[in-house]
Design a protein around this motif. Structure first.
Motif, mmCIF file in Angstrom:
data_model
loop_
_atom_site.group_PDB
_atom_site.id
_atom_site.type_symbol
_atom_site.label_atom_id
_atom_site.label_comp_id
_atom_site.label_asym_id
_atom_site.label_seq_id
_atom_site.Cartn_x
_atom_site.Cartn_y
_atom_site.Cartn_z
ATOM 1 N N TYR A 196 0.880 -1.170 0.000
ATOM 2 C CA TYR A 196 0.000 0.000 0.000
ATOM 3 C C TYR A 196 0.909 1.209 0.000
ATOM 4 N N PRO B 171 -1.187 -15.046 12.853
ATOM 5 C CA PRO B 171 -1.742 -14.063 13.789
ATOM 6 C C PRO B 171 -2.426 -12.915 13.049
ATOM 7 N N SER B 172 -3.195 -12.139 13.779
ATOM 8 C CA SER B 172 -3.923 -11.023 13.179
ATOM 9 C C SER B 172 -2.962 -10.036 12.515
ATOM 10 N N GLY B 173 -3.329 -9.596 11.335
ATOM 11 C CA GLY B 173 -2.532 -8.593 10.640
ATOM 12 C C GLY B 173 -1.356 -9.152 9.868
ATOM 13 N N SER C 10 -5.774 -12.208 4.852
ATOM 14 C CA SER C 10 -6.902 -11.704 4.058
ATOM 15 C C SER C 10 -6.401 -11.025 2.802
ATOM 16 N N THR C 11 -5.341 -10.239 2.944
ATOM 17 C CA THR C 11 -4.803 -9.529 1.791
ATOM 18 C C THR C 11 -4.419 -10.524 0.701
ATOM 19 N N HIS D 17 -7.681 -17.590 11.770
ATOM 20 C CA HIS D 17 -6.592 -17.453 12.732
ATOM 21 C C HIS D 17 -6.746 -18.475 13.844
HETATM 22 N N1 LIG Z 1 -5.811 -0.357 2.776
HETATM 23 C C1 LIG Z 1 -4.741 -0.590 3.528
HETATM 24 N N2 LIG Z 1 -3.770 0.338 3.651
HETATM 25 C C2 LIG Z 1 -2.675 0.089 4.399
HETATM 26 N N3 LIG Z 1 -2.459 -1.046 5.074
HETATM 27 C C3 LIG Z 1 -3.374 -2.001 4.995
HETATM 28 C C4 LIG Z 1 -4.570 -1.836 4.225
HETATM 29 N N4 LIG Z 1 -5.306 -2.966 4.336
HETATM 30 C C5 LIG Z 1 -4.608 -3.783 5.157
HETATM 31 N N5 LIG Z 1 -3.450 -3.211 5.540
HETATM 32 C C6 LIG Z 1 -2.427 -3.828 6.409
HETATM 33 O O1 LIG Z 1 -2.060 -5.045 5.845
HETATM 34 C C7 LIG Z 1 -1.740 -5.974 6.860
HETATM 35 C C8 LIG Z 1 -2.422 -7.292 6.577
HETATM 36 O O2 LIG Z 1 -3.810 -7.145 6.689
HETATM 37 P P1 LIG Z 1 -4.786 -8.374 6.545
HETATM 38 O O3 LIG Z 1 -6.168 -7.852 6.546
HETATM 39 O O4 LIG Z 1 -4.375 -9.194 5.377
HETATM 40 O O5 LIG Z 1 -4.524 -9.171 7.885
HETATM 41 P P2 LIG Z 1 -5.098 -10.575 8.323
HETATM 42 O O6 LIG Z 1 -3.965 -11.522 8.352
HETATM 43 O O7 LIG Z 1 -6.261 -10.937 7.489
HETATM 44 O O8 LIG Z 1 -5.547 -10.286 9.811
HETATM 45 P P3 LIG Z 1 -6.889 -10.709 10.577
HETATM 46 O O9 LIG Z 1 -6.652 -12.079 11.106
HETATM 47 O O10 LIG Z 1 -6.943 -9.714 11.686
HETATM 48 O O11 LIG Z 1 -8.016 -10.597 9.623
HETATM 49 C C9 LIG Z 1 -2.168 -5.350 8.179
HETATM 50 O O12 LIG Z 1 -1.021 -4.978 8.886
HETATM 51 C C10 LIG Z 1 -2.969 -4.161 7.767
HETATM 52 O O13 LIG Z 1 -2.772 -3.113 8.666
#
Ligand SMILES: Nc1ncnc2c1ncn2[C@@H]1O[C@H](COP(=O)(O)OP(=O)(O)OP(=O)(O)O)[C@@H](O)[C@H]1O
Ligand SMILES: [Mg+2]
Lengths: 367, 322
Positions: A13, A37-39, A43-44, A192
């Motif tokens: 990003y 873990p979260s973050g 999901s990305t 998770h």
């Molecule tokens: N639009 C955005 N702009 C900047 N950073 C982002 C954006 N969307 C997500 N992130 C960052 O990307 C990282 C990964 O996010 P992601 O949603 O993939 O996490 P996750 O593994 O799915 O976590 P969770 O288990 O909490 O859903 C996070 O650190 C988040 O802050």
């Protein structure tokens, strides 16, 4: 061949990189679970496969076709969202039919597909209800129905069960597993919850901080984690980690603790590391209690016994580090209170470098 | 089995709940008196400015004279209403009100919705906020100035409209003196003035639609057009219905000052509405009792409209005002 292949997939990003090059090959009909873990970017990653996020670098292929620039609708994937994403104004039948109507399938075809899917998911009696009149589990089923009715090449799930209570989650988990057996569609599932990962996956991908830590079958990861992170992430209660130094025993290398000594596997890597500071990992269920101090055991002080029924968790301390032992209770309840130490089979003891966290013990056990 | 028995059993229960409801109200007042104090100014405002004047409504049924006062003027029953309905001026005002309200609603109601939907599709943030500001702006300008702009724009000599027409060789049209042009100009002006501001409500409703609905639709293969029709509009439908009820309720309240500012005797034929009629009869001709009768009639019709719209909405969708 409807596999999914990710080659050094990167997501950034702006200047902030959140996924740092993921390599993953999902075989046809395989059920792969992304866990972490979260973050950590699960999901990305999934959303890049779906086409909801642009891929910043690397190559994504589905069914042998490069998909980086292909619109989501042409990727032939279906996604199930955490909050179900049901259309509040449409009844169950129309929610399920939405994707087919968008694709302008014929009326008879749609009706037949909806009926079939509703039958599979046990929704036949609810077809005329609005989502607001359904229970959480039923909504979840409708969301799944909407995905399977399109017969896509790939299913993507983003924490589909995390809004359900524990009991329902267990039930739906089994249903998803059954459904996958029946339909045999390539699936990528994000969670998770390590229990979900262990129970559902053909292979688990453990992610941390935008990187893959390890890929393998649930048992491979459970028995032979490549590093302390994976070891600590899978299994509940988590693996015990205690500091030790490797020493030379009579027949094999040993781990020296504050309160004793345990024999380790005769691996050259360990034999060559005598004197090295390490973290020793022992799963709660692989530690065996002893009531008399012997040579090959480690002394521990009992704090608390948690009885779960057929099993009990003994919360103890080794030196000043916590150590949990999981043990059977049948005919053993009186001995539990008099625990003075524990021992473990050499091939079930994992040894990690104290600094890097990498496993030194290699593959000590066939999965 | 349920009938008689159930009734007997119910009677003491009802008494009990009634007593406890009184208690509950007292409890509420005691516990949240600060909140009720906050409510007080609004209640006072309502009473002083909306309820107290209702006392004067009785002059609609009286032969009112300023010297005798409201209470002492003699009752004359429905005489004013009879005069009203046999008066050509009032009937014309009624027809005009209905026509103008109807077309304002039909044309004016969808415009802010369309605006909101269009704003929602603009991806460039700066462009979006600029466009929004431009359409909101007329709302914050006094009606007098708006009317001034309109009158200038449509003026036969220097107005931009006639200048533009002259490029195509069309002779100047005296728009504001022509009865057939009054309604289009009036409706256009009120839309221009209020549509942008009204679109805020719909934009807020659109913002409330869960983004995953769109993501899910994207994966299902929906185009932006399909998403608008199949997701956005159905999801904001409750808001739409509420706004429609309010609009229908206010239907007869055609923006009266704008009419006063734009009409002139030559356009009364299509422009004079009940409110302007009341204004002329009451304030200019001093026929207060007659004007009160006209106003009361207007209010009763408006009341019926609100109730009607609300119960229709309640029957056919799950949303209603109350
Ligand atoms: N639009 C955005 N702009 C900047 N950073 C982002 C954006 N969307 C997500 N992130 C960052 O990307 C990282 C990964 O996010 P992601 O949603 O993939 O996490 P996750 O593994 O799915 O976590 P969770 O288990 O909490 O859903 C996070 O650190 C988040 O802050
Ligand atoms: Mg996530």
């Amino acid at each position: 061949m409807s596999g999914v292949k990710l080659e050094s997939i990167v997501k950034a990003y702006g200047a902030l990189q959140v996924v740092h090059g993921i390599d993953l090959e999902v075989e046809e009909k395989e059920f792969v679970v992304l866990v972490g873990p979260s973050g950590c970017g699960k999901s990305t990653t999934l959303r890049m496969v779906a086409g909801l996020e642009e891929i910043s670098g690397g190559e994504l292929t589905i069914d042998g076709r490069v998909m980086n620039r292909v619109a989501p609708k042409d990727r032939d994937v279906a996604m199930v969202f955490q909050n179900y994403a049901l259309y509040p104004h449409l009844d169950v039948a129309n929610n399920i039919a939405f994707g087919l109507k968008i694709r302008k399938n014929s009326k008879e075809e749609i009706a037949a597909s909806v009926d079939e899917v509703a039958g599979i998911l046990g929704l036949t009696d609810y077809l005329e209800r609005k989502p607001s009149d359904l229970s959480g589990g039923q909504r979840q089923r409708v969301a799944m129905g909407r995905a399977i009715v399109r017969r896509p090449k790939v299913f993507l799930f983003d924490e589909p069960l995390s809004n359900l209570d524990a009991k329902l989650r267990t039930q739906m988990r089994a249903e998803i597993k059954r459904l996958h057996k029946r339909l045999g569609v390539t699936s990528i599932y994000v969670t998770h919850d390590q229990v979900e990962a262990m129970t559902l996956a053909d292979r688990i991908v453990v992610m941390n901080d935008g990187r893959i830590e390890q890929i393998g079958t649930p048992m491979e990861l459970f028995l032979n984690p490549v590093n302390a992170f994976v070891a600590g992430f899978l299994g509940a209660p988590p693996m015990n980690m205690i500091e030790a130094t490797i020493g030379e025993g009579d027949t094999s290398p040993v781990a020296n603790f504050a309160g004793g000594q345990l024999a380790l596997s005769k691996l050259s890597e360990l034999q060559n590391s005598v004197g090295r500071k390490v973290t020793v990992g022992i799963r709660p269920e692989y530690a065996q209690i002893v009531t008399e101090a012997t040579l090959g055991s480690v002394a521990c002080d009992l704090d608390l016994v948690e009885t779960l029924g057929s099993e009990a968790l003994l919360h103890t301390t080794v030196g000043d580090e916590p150590f949990v032992i999981r043990t059977e209770t049948l005919d053993k309840m009186d001995t539990l209170e008099s625990v003075t130490g524990f021992t473990a089979q050499p091939d079930l003891i994992k040894v990690f470098d104290a600094k890097t966290g990498l496993a030194l013990s290699g593959q000590t056990r066939e999965a | 089995m349920n009938g008689a028995d159930g009734h007997k059993a119910d009677t003491p229960k009802v008494a009990y709940t009634q007593r406890s409801r009184m208690n509950r109200i007292v409890d509420h007042l005691k516990r949240d008196w600060q909140l009720y104090v906050l409510l007080l100014p609004t209640i006072i405002w309502l009473v002083v400015f909306l309820y107290k004047p209702m006392y004067g409504l009785q002059i609609a049924f009286k032969d009112y004279s300023i010297f005798k006062g409201v209470a002492n003027s003699p009752w004359i029953g429905f005489e004013h209403f009879e005069t009203l309905f046999s008066s050509e001026g009032f009937m014309r005002a009624l027809r005009n009100t209905i026509a103008i309200s109807f077309w304002s609603l039909v044309i004016g109601f969808p415009v802010p919705i369309i605006l909101a939907l269009m704003f929602n599709e603009i991806l460039n943030r700066r462009y979006k906020s600029t466009a929004q500001t431009i359409v909101y702006l007329p709302h914050f300008i006094s009606s007098v100035i708006i009317a001034g702009i309109v009158i200038t724009a449509f003026s036969p000599s220097a107005g931009i409209v006639n200048t533009a027409l002259s490029w195509f060789g069309i002779d100047p049209i005296y728009f504001l003196t022509r009865p057939d042009w009054f309604r289009p100009i009036f409706i256009g002006t009120t839309i221009w003035q209020e549509a942008g501001f009204q679109s805020i409500v719909y934009l807020a409703a659109i913002a409330g639609v869960s983004p995953t609905l769109y993501e899910s639709a994207v994966v299902d293969g929906a185009s932006r057009w399909q998403m608008m029709w199949k997701i956005t509009i159905p999801c904001i439908l409750p808001t739409l219905i509420i706004m429609l009820i309010i609009r229908i309720g206010n239907m007869l309240e055609v923006s009266f000052e704008m009419i006063i500012l734009l009409y002139q005797p030559s356009t009364y034929e299509t422009a004079d509405v009940v409110n302007t009629f009341i204004y002329r009869q009451g304030l200019q001709n001093g026929q207060y009792d007659f004007a009160a009768a006209a106003g009361l009639f207007n209010a009763v019709v408006a009341f019926v409209l609100v109730i009607g719209a609300n119960s229709i909405a309640k029957r056919y969708s799950r949303t209603s005002l109350w």
